[in-house]
Structure formats: structure tokens, C-alpha cells
Design an enzyme around this catalytic site. Structure first.
Site, mmCIF file in Angstrom:
data_model
loop_
_atom_site.group_PDB
_atom_site.id
_atom_site.type_symbol
_atom_site.label_atom_id
_atom_site.label_comp_id
_atom_site.label_asym_id
_atom_site.label_seq_id
_atom_site.Cartn_x
_atom_site.Cartn_y
_atom_site.Cartn_z
ATOM 1 C CB SER A 61 -1.098 -0.019 1.433
ATOM 2 O OG SER A 61 -2.245 -0.337 0.991
ATOM 3 C CE LYS A 64 -4.431 1.484 -0.818
ATOM 4 N NZ LYS A 64 -4.038 -0.034 -0.417
ATOM 5 C CE1 TYR A 190 -3.960 -1.001 -4.617
ATOM 6 C CE2 TYR A 190 -4.411 -3.594 -4.661
ATOM 7 C CZ TYR A 190 -4.465 -2.301 -4.072
ATOM 8 O OH TYR A 190 -4.554 -2.085 -3.125
ATOM 9 C CE1 TYR A 242 -4.609 1.173 4.489
ATOM 10 C CE2 TYR A 242 -3.058 -0.015 5.901
ATOM 11 C CZ TYR A 242 -3.328 -0.079 4.518
ATOM 12 O OH TYR A 242 -2.562 -0.015 3.460
ATOM 13 C CB VAL A 260 -0.091 -6.148 4.565
ATOM 14 C CG1 VAL A 260 -1.696 -5.380 4.525
ATOM 15 C CG2 VAL A 260 -0.223 -6.038 2.352
HETATM 16 N N1 GLN Z 1 -1.952 -5.384 -2.245
HETATM 17 C C1 GLN Z 1 -2.446 -5.641 -0.293
HETATM 18 C C2 GLN Z 1 -3.907 -5.449 -0.953
HETATM 19 O O1 GLN Z 1 -4.871 -5.151 -2.032
HETATM 20 C C3 GLN Z 1 -2.246 -4.220 -0.216
HETATM 21 C C4 GLN Z 1 -2.828 -3.475 0.757
HETATM 22 C C5 GLN Z 1 -2.153 -3.081 2.238
HETATM 23 O O2 GLN Z 1 -0.429 -2.759 2.317
HETATM 24 N N2 GLN Z 1 -2.546 -2.481 2.804
HETATM 25 O O3 GLN Z 1 -4.679 -6.442 -0.266
#
Ligand code: GLN
Length: 306
Positions: A61, A64, A190, A242, A260
Site C-alpha cells: 500500500s 498508494k 493495481y 487506515y 502489508v
Molecule cells: N496489495 C494489498 C491489497 O490490496 C495492499 C494492502 C496493504 O498493503 N494494506 O490487499
């Protein structure tokens, strides 16, 4: 500074084992809970590191804010904001709206999955491969590292198991929040973006570009207009961690983004970019030891912006 970083890593090492590896992307379970690294790029050009700061992991993420930057550079603030809102969701990163109320673009945020998937459609390019390539190029420029590549195994793994993200993509379409018809192509962009492979050093450089609101660490060249830096940093401060963003604001007090894969990129405006890596996650999907290191670093160096 290097001594301080070494000391903080030793103090926080016990926390590495308290976290859990992300297992909903099977390939990520191959991570090593013992890994812990930190890298700092300061505005005076000095760089400091400790631990596994050159170990590679997937950006997840933390891409992003890069998707958001690219979307802003391609369309400007007004268009981006009319398609994806800026209010914190207070929800997990992969939350699906379970109510039967209409979804509105102002209710999504670029730092959670739904907003980031929408962001992929705003990036310019003839094809989604081309859009992805531009995101990869921007990542390399921000990190001052032309060797950044994609972890194909994580990409395949995520593509195979990413049904919740597919659901989010189709919901976006169902509620007319994106124009694109080919949702699979959007999702592919994505998934690939999440599989970009970085180190804590790369994250610190990217964080530095945001801390300086647009300048590259090594060359001092302007990469993006400073107003986009302000926009991205504000969204990172309010939703980058988040539904843990409020707690993080109190404890660390910096715009930041987690992934993650175990990475965290933190931005100390005008002062430094910080990259962390420790793959053990807390229940919100944020690196547990990574947050601890940042908390102590922020206290010791008075980094909180609040
Ligand atoms: N690639 C992960 C997903 O889309 C990214 C989520 C994350 O890093 N929080 O679920």
C-alpha cells in the site's frame, strides 16, 4: 544518529515477533519475522541506517501515495478530488460497503484499496501496462533508484487470490465511480503496483521527496509541484495508517503510509524521510515493530508535527 538508530532497533526487536505475517497473499508468508531495518534521509543530505535497511520487500500500500501523485500530476487537484475524496474512512484498508446505500466518490480515500483502484484509472497511458510503467518510473525517480523492479511471485500470488480487490473494482464500476469498462486491466495495474520491490532505503528517499514537497534527495531536482506534496502529506496524516491513523497521529505525529509487506514510509516535513521494515503486522495491517521504532524516534527527535 546512526547510534540512536541502532539503539532504537535493539529496544524494539522484541516487538518483531509479536506481529503476524500477512497471509491473505500466500507469497508474503515467506517473509522473515526477524527482519528489522530503518533508513533516514535528512534535509542536509546525510543518510543513516541500521539493521536490515537494504533488504527487499514489496511496497504494497505504500504505492498508494505514488499512485495519487501520478494521478495529480496527470489531472490536477480538481479532477482527482472530484473522483476520489479526502476524508479518512476510519475503516480497514480492504473494507467493502455492506450497506445498501449508494457509494459516493467523496466517501472513498486514495489511501485505502477502493480509492487506490479508482486512482489507477486516472493515470494517463494508452494501456494499463503503460500506466503501470509510468507509476514504476515515478517510483524509481522518487527513490533515486533506477533498479527498482517488480516481485513477479508476489504479483502472481496477489493476482490469484485478490478476489476482494476484484469485488472493490466491480463495485466502483457498479456505482459509476470509474469510467473504465475493463476492470481486470485496472486490477492488474493495481496488483502490479503493489508488487513493486523496494528497501527501507528506497522508502526513506520517497519520504524525503514528500518531506521536501517535491524535490529529489540526491539531485535536488523538482519532481512534482509543492502543492501536490501538501495534498498527499495531509491525506497520509489523516488516513495513511487506515483505522490506526488517529492513534499513530498521537504516538508518532507524522504523515506516513504502511503496507502489508511490512514497510512504513514516514515524512517529517522539511526535515527527513524515514523508511522502516519489519514484516510482523498488527491487527490493522501495519508493521508492529515499525510503529514502535517510529514512536521512539519521534519522541527522541521531537518529530511530531502536532
Ligand atoms: N496489495 C494489498 C491489497 O490490496 C495492499 C494492502 C496493504 O498493503 N494494506 O490487499
Amino acid at each position: 544518529m546512526e547510534e540512536l538508530l541502532e539503539e532504537l532497533l535493539e529496544e524494539c526487536r522484541p516487538y518483531t515477533k509479536m506481529g503476524k505475517l500477512a497471509d491473505y497473499i500466500p507469497e508474503l508468508t515467506k517473509g522473515n519475522l526477524d527482519d528489522l531495518g530503518v533508513f533516514v534521509v535528512r534535509s542536509d543530505g546525510k543518510r543513516y541506517s541500521a539493521g536490515d535497511s537494504r533488504k527487499k520487500f514489496t511496497i504494497q500500500s505504500i504505492v498508494k501515495p505514488i499512485l495519487l501523485l501520478q494521478a495529480l500530476m496527470d489531472n490536477g487537484i480538481e479532477t482527482v478530488r472530484s473522483r476520489v475524496g479526502v476524508e479518512a474512512t476510519g475503516k480497514p484498508f480492504d473494507a467493502i460497503n455492506m450497506t445498501d446505500q449508494s457509494l459516493l466518490s467523496e466517501n472513498i480515500n486514495p489511501m485505502v484499496n477502493m480509492g487506490a483502484i479508482a486512482m489507477c484509472t486516472l493515470i494517463h497511458g494508452e494501456t494499463y501496462e503503460e500506466k503501470f510503467q509510468r507509476v514504476l518510473d515515478l517510483t524509481r525517480t522518487l527513490a533515486c533508484n533506477p533498479d527498482i523492479d517488480v516481485d513477479e511471485a508476489v504479483y502472481e500470488s496477489e493476482k490469484r487470490t485478490g478476489n476482494k480487490n476484484r469485488a472493490l473494482g466491480f463495485l466502483l464500476k457498479a456505482y459509476n465511480m470509474i469510467d473504465e469498462e475493463n476492470i481486470d486491466a485496472v486490477l492488474d495495474c493495481y496488483f502490479r503496483a503493489c508488487s513493486i520491490r523496494v528497501t527501507s532505503e528506497d522508502l526513506a528517499f520517497i519520504g524525503y521527496a514528500l518531506a521536501s514537497r517535491g524535490k529529489a534527495a540526491l539531485t535536488n531536482e523538482r519532481i512534482f509541484p509543492s502543492k501536490y506534496g501538501t495534498y498527499v502529506n495531509a491525506i497520509l496524516a489523516t488516513c495513511g495508517m487506515y483505522d490506526g491513523s488517529g492513534d499513530f497521529a498521537i504516538k508518532v505525529g507524522l504523515p506516513a503510509k504502511s503496507g502489508v509487506g511490512g514497510g512504513i514510509m514516514a515524512v517529517a516535513p522539511t526535515r527527513m524521510g524515514i523508511g522502516l521494515f519489519s514484516p510482523g503486522l498488527d491487527e490493522k495491517g501495519n508493521s508492529l515493530a515499525g510503529i514502535k521504532v517510529l514512536e521512539k524516534l519521534s519522541q527522541r527527535m521531537y518529530l511530531s508535527i502536532y
